[in-house]
Scaffold this motif. Structure first.
Motif, PDB file in Angstrom:
ATOM      1  N   ARG A 119      53.717 -73.381  13.070  1.00 16.43           N
ATOM      2  CA  ARG A 119      54.747 -74.302  12.582  1.00 16.43           C
ATOM      3  C   ARG A 119      54.204 -75.714  12.381  1.00 16.43           C
ATOM      4  O   ARG A 119      54.664 -76.435  11.510  1.00 16.43           O
ATOM      5  CB  ARG A 119      55.905 -74.382  13.579  1.00 16.43           C
ATOM      6  N   TYR A 164      54.908 -70.319   7.324  1.00 16.51           N
ATOM      7  CA  TYR A 164      55.969 -70.881   8.165  1.00 16.51           C
ATOM      8  C   TYR A 164      55.698 -72.346   8.558  1.00 16.51           C
ATOM      9  O   TYR A 164      56.462 -72.930   9.330  1.00 16.51           O
ATOM     10  CB  TYR A 164      56.141 -70.050   9.445  1.00 16.51           C
ATOM     11  N   GLU A 203      55.775 -76.033   9.013  1.00 20.56           N
ATOM     12  CA  GLU A 203      56.814 -77.045   8.798  1.00 20.56           C
ATOM     13  C   GLU A 203      56.236 -78.461   8.801  1.00 20.56           C
ATOM     14  O   GLU A 203      56.757 -79.350   8.118  1.00 20.56           O
ATOM     15  CB  GLU A 203      57.882 -76.943   9.894  1.00 20.56           C
ATOM     16  N   CYS A 262      58.504 -73.886   3.833  1.00 20.45           N
ATOM     17  CA  CYS A 262      59.167 -74.505   4.993  1.00 20.45           C
ATOM     18  C   CYS A 262      58.675 -75.918   5.282  1.00 20.45           C
ATOM     19  O   CYS A 262      59.180 -76.576   6.205  1.00 20.45           O
ATOM     20  CB  CYS A 262      58.962 -73.637   6.236  1.00 20.45           C
ATOM     21  N   THR A 275      58.311 -79.616   5.629  1.00 20.69           N
ATOM     22  CA  THR A 275      59.200 -80.784   5.503  1.00 20.69           C
ATOM     23  C   THR A 275      58.498 -82.087   5.873  1.00 20.69           C
ATOM     24  O   THR A 275      58.956 -83.155   5.477  1.00 20.69           O
ATOM     25  CB  THR A 275      60.444 -80.626   6.390  1.00 20.69           C
TER      26      THR A 275
END
Length: 918
Positions: A488, A511, A513, A552, A554
């Motif tokens: 992540r 995945y 982020e 994903c 951000t």
């Protein structure tokens, strides 16, 4: 006929009454102005009475009635109107000529005097005398309570030595801040609690406030805990951190003799933002600060008197261990095992307690860590680890900041199969142990600042979600990292050696982020190669498309060496909520960009060494348009107005322009962007201009109305070709909200050029701070009619090495310096007086009502602060610093301060210099 006569009479009266009223204003000018002056003097007396009552009530911690606060607010507004009215009388006397202007001027001022007098009458009503200005007194601070750990406290030799040193520091006038440092678990917190109780018993302090800071500093929580300890009921949940800090500071200053204990400090704490007094202010309220920390450098950063709390000696450790375990240790063999276990605790009371209690009901021959779920040994100067630990239930292991640890045994992690969080930050081992492959359930791994170069082994940790390798020595990411499909967050910030990220690796981290690559990898493959080359990706670096297509992602912080890596079009528009993107060819700039963001309040950053027109449309929409902070560095032929249009920068809050060559005019207004056009940079709050060697003018032409309307801070540094006025009239009229102005290194002849402004208007009314340094050609602060200058909110003025300045302000401006608190003038070799006398203006007194600190250094020609005939009044002056001003003849008494004036206070000067550097 009678009806006609009556009608004529009514018409005449209807026409005459307004004319009569206007003639009355003209005729009674002196009467109206003198009447207003009388009422103003009466209001001043009422203001002083109410103000003294309010100050007295505040000193007793009483809450001021809302009605009184509203009266004071109305009075403050009216006081500004009165001052402005007086200024208009002076200005018009010196500016008007001719009969018609004189009549118009006399009529307007007479009418204004009548209107203001009516407002004064409203504040002087009998029911507004306010004999009672406050509500009941605030709650007293609670007493310092003894805790269970304090009652069970055992005094050992190492603790006693440290306690005695701390008590000596608290009794001494030489130290205001005392820092206790030592390893985690050594007993710092318990010891300072004992010290606090003893200090209160001796009468050294009336109140003790203890706050645990910890690693995650939360200013509002800290303020609330201090307020609770001081008996303050509320700081206001919705108020700002700064507003809460003021309340905390005021209470400490009024309470006096307060001991503030800041426990578990991990880095320097900004006392000012919390609301804790320091320096002379702390000394004046007879209070002190006591901190505890594991890190000696924190004591140094906090300017504290350092005291180290050593771990317990072996005999003390054994005695403490026996008492805590509650076991008799009858046999010699049993005692030998106990001593061995106690010795392994390293003299740390917290470890001795934990092990002793765990073993109190168990066989001493079988001590294990099998039941432990978390172990923290951070910052403990560990230089050796056991070959292995049997910890089948261990979930968290914290070993960070043990820089003496040079090796991790190969089998160390073998029996920690349940481990989920591992922190090895700052470990100086050269390689990762093979047993790390056993950690199949590991979710979080921190390896910041480690010396590992080969991290290929991490590819087996397929459940890993958080991997941090900040400031690592890694040179390439291994292809096996593509197996970390559950990742992540990946942080490679400031890993400067990374030259290789294999193609397709990032694409597999679907995945992901959060990705942090600032100050590390920047060599993305050319986007055109992706579409035109028929060769395989074998051996290639990553393409920027891989980042764009992460579904994903951000948070993105990334460096780009060449803009050619950006694809011209994208299939999916990314949603980067937070970003810091640096598009720059120079590695040095990219590296410095990382370090400059440590204290940034903005979450969307963009740095460019190219113009906006060279960026693809999707990038403008996703990044430039949403950027809060924008930096142009080494960008040629720049016109900020064109950049605003291309980049859609309406939401931009902070702008830096640095080292952009061949840029002579920062903003060039064209026919399409004149006064009637839509505003530009309407949200900008900060503008910094650095090292612009060719810059001659800030702005050419008239900016549209509303442009720069939110700008609060302007800094111009090392722009040596800037000439004439730094801020000419076309800029001044757009800077209505400017609060802070910093100018360092240029050839400007004056700061403010007021020529050509509209009569009757005043400007710069929000300005609070002016700082001028190294201005070789500046001869005046202002050029043009000074009646346009509204300096009523200026608090801080600093002028250093302005070689042609003979004075700072004319006496006509001094009346508007109502809020000036600190004035620092240094190395202005031609300076003769601070405030210049103007013979054409008659003035009874020069008053700086809030001036607290005056610093005059190395001014060989300075003869006086003010040489005119008017009396000088600085009723709030507390500190006067005069150094190397051999011709200065103004005495301390000449300032007519109502307070004790401290001359050349070295401690206070250190505080000033520290604030100046910050």
């Amino acid at each position: 006929m009678a009806e006609i006569a009556s009608l004529v009479r009514d018409c005449v009266e209807w026409m005459w009454n307004p004319i009569s009223q206007r003639l009355s204003y003209f005729k009674n000018y002196h009467k109206n102005v003198e009447a207003l002056a009388d009422k103003a003097r009466t209001l001043e007396a009422r203001r002083n009475d109410v103000g003294k009552s309010v100050d007295a009530a505040k000193s007793q911690d009483q809450e001021i009635r809302k009605e009184v606060q509203r009266w004071q607010e109305r009075d403050d507004k009216l006081l500004k109107d009165l001052v402005a009215f007086e200024d208009r009388i002076k200005e018009n006397k010196s500016c008007i000529s001719g009969c018609v202007p004189y009549c118009r001027w006399r009529y307007r001022l007479s009418k204004q005097a009548k209107e203001i007098a009516s407002d004064v009458d409203a504040l002087l009503l009998p029911e507004q005398r306010y004999d009672h200005v406050s509500l009941p007194r605030a709650q007293r601070p609670p007493e310092f309570k003894r805790t269970e750990s304090m009652r069970k406290f055992q005094l050992f030799s190492s603790t006693e030595i440290a306690m005695n040193k701390v008590m000596e520091g608290l009794r001494s006038d030489s130290f205001r801040v005392i820092g206790v440092h030592g390893m985690g678990g050594v007993g710092k917190t318990t010891m300072v609690k004992q010290v606090a109780e003893k200090a209160v018993t001796e009468g050294l302090f009336n109140v003790v406030v203890m706050v645990t800071i910890s690693q995650a500093v939360n200013l509002r929580r800290i303020q609330s805990q201090i307020a609770e300890g001081l008996g303050l009921k509320s700081l206001g949940a919705d108020s700002t951190v700064e507003g809460r800090a003021t309340k905390v500071r005021d209470r400490i200053v009024r309470e006096k003799k307060v001991l503030i204990i800041l426990d578990d400090l991990w880095k320097k704490l900004d006392l000012n933002r919390v609301g804790i007094p320091y320096g002379c202010e702390l000394e004046n309220c007879e209070s002190k600060i006591l901190i505890t920390t594991r890190l000696q450098q924190v004591c140094t950063q906090m300017d504290s008197h350092r005291i180290k709390l050593q771990h317990l000696s072996e005999p003390d450790s054994w005695e403490f261990f026996k008492k805590t375990a509650g076991t008799n240790f009858d046999s010699q063999e049993f005692e030998a095992i106990g001593k061995s276990v106690a010795k392994e605790c390293g003299g740390l009371p917290i470890a001795l307690v934990a092990v002793a209690k765990a073993l109190a009901d168990k066989d001493m021959e079988e001590p294990t860590y099998q039941s432990y779920t978390a172990i923290s040994l951070m910052c403990n100067e560990i230089n050796r680890l056991p070959d292995g630990l049997d910890c089948p239930k261990l979930k968290t292991l914290m070993l960070q900041d043990n820089s003496s640890l040079k090796e991790i045994p190969a089998a160390f992690f073998k029996m920690m199969n349940a481990l989920m969080i591992l922190d090895l930050n700052g470990i100086h081992a050269s390689s990762l142990p093979s047993s790390i492959e056993s950690l199949k359930d590991l979710r979080t791994l921190h390896l910041d600042g480690c010396k590992f170069k080969d991290i290929a082994i991490l590819g087996v940790l397929e459940k890993l979600e958080i991997l941090s390798l900040r400031e690592s020595l890694v040179e390439a990411l291994p292809e096996d990292m593509a197996k970390l499909s559950n990742l992540r967050m990946l942080d490679l910030t400031s890993s400067y050696n990374i030259e290789k990220i294999p193609s397709k690796l990032i694409s597999n981290l679907s995945y992901l982020e959060e990705l942090y690559l600032n100050g590390s990898f920047a060599h993305w493959e050319d986007a055109m190669e992706l579409r035109t080359s028929l060769s395989t990706d074998q051996g290639r670096n990553a393409f920027f498309d891989e980042l764009v297509n992460l579904p994903c992602l951000t948070i993105l912080k990334v460096d780009i060496e060449d803009v050619k890596c950006l694809p011209s079009n994208v299939e999916t528009v990314p949603n980067w909520v937070k970003f810091d993107i640096c598009v720059c060819r120079r590695q040095f700039t990219r590296m410095m960009n990382v370090h400059s963001k440590n204290m940034s309040v903005y979450s969307r950053h963009l740095l460019l060494d190219i113009q906006m027109k060279n960026l693809p449309d999707w990038f403008i929409e996703v990044v430039a348009k949403k950027a809060e902070k924008l930096i142009y560095s080494d960008c040629w032929d720049l016109n900020l107005l064109e950049e605003y249009e291309h980049g859609q920068l309406a939401g931009l809050k902070s702008l830096d322009v640095e080292q952009c060559q061949e840029v002579r005019n920062l903003m060039r207004v064209t026919n399409n962007s004149g006064p009637g056009s839509a505003p530009v940079f309407e949200s900008l709050q900060e503008l910094r201009i650095f090292h612009m060697d060719f810059l001659e003018q800030m702005c050419v032409g008239e900016l549209p109305t509303g442009s720069l309307e939110k700008l609060k801070s302007l800094a111009v540094q090392q722009c040596n070709n800037l000439v004439n006025s730094l801020l000419p009239s076309n800029l001044i009229k757009r800077l209505g909200n400017l609060e802070k102005l910093l100018v360092n290194g240029s050839s400007v002849e004056e700061v403010f050029g007021f020529e050509g402004l509209e009569q009757g208007q005043v400007y710069l009314g929000r300005l609070q701070e002016i700082r001028l340094e190294n201005l070789s050609e500046i001869a005046n602060i202002c050029r043009g009619p000074t009646c346009f200058a509204d300096f009523r909110n200026i608090k801080f003025v600093t002028v250093i090495r302005c070689m042609k300045l003979r004075n700072l302000f004319p006496v006509s401006i001094s009346d508007s310096l109502m809020q000036l608190e600190d004035l620092w003038v240094e190395e202005c070799v031609l300076m003769e007086e601070v405030i210049r006398d103007e013979h054409a203006i008659s003035q009874q007194k020069v008053k700086l009502p809030r001036l607290k600190t005056l610093s005059l250094k190395n001014l060989p020609k300075l003869s006086s602060f003010y040489a005119g005939n008017a009396s000088l009044e600085c009723p709030s002056l507390e500190h006067l610093h005069v150094h190397e001003c051999q011709n200065f003849r103004t005495n301390t008494s000449d300032f007519h301060s109502s307070k004790q004036v401290h001359e050349n206070d070295e401690q206070h000067m250190k505080l000033l210099q520290k604030r100046f550097v910050q």
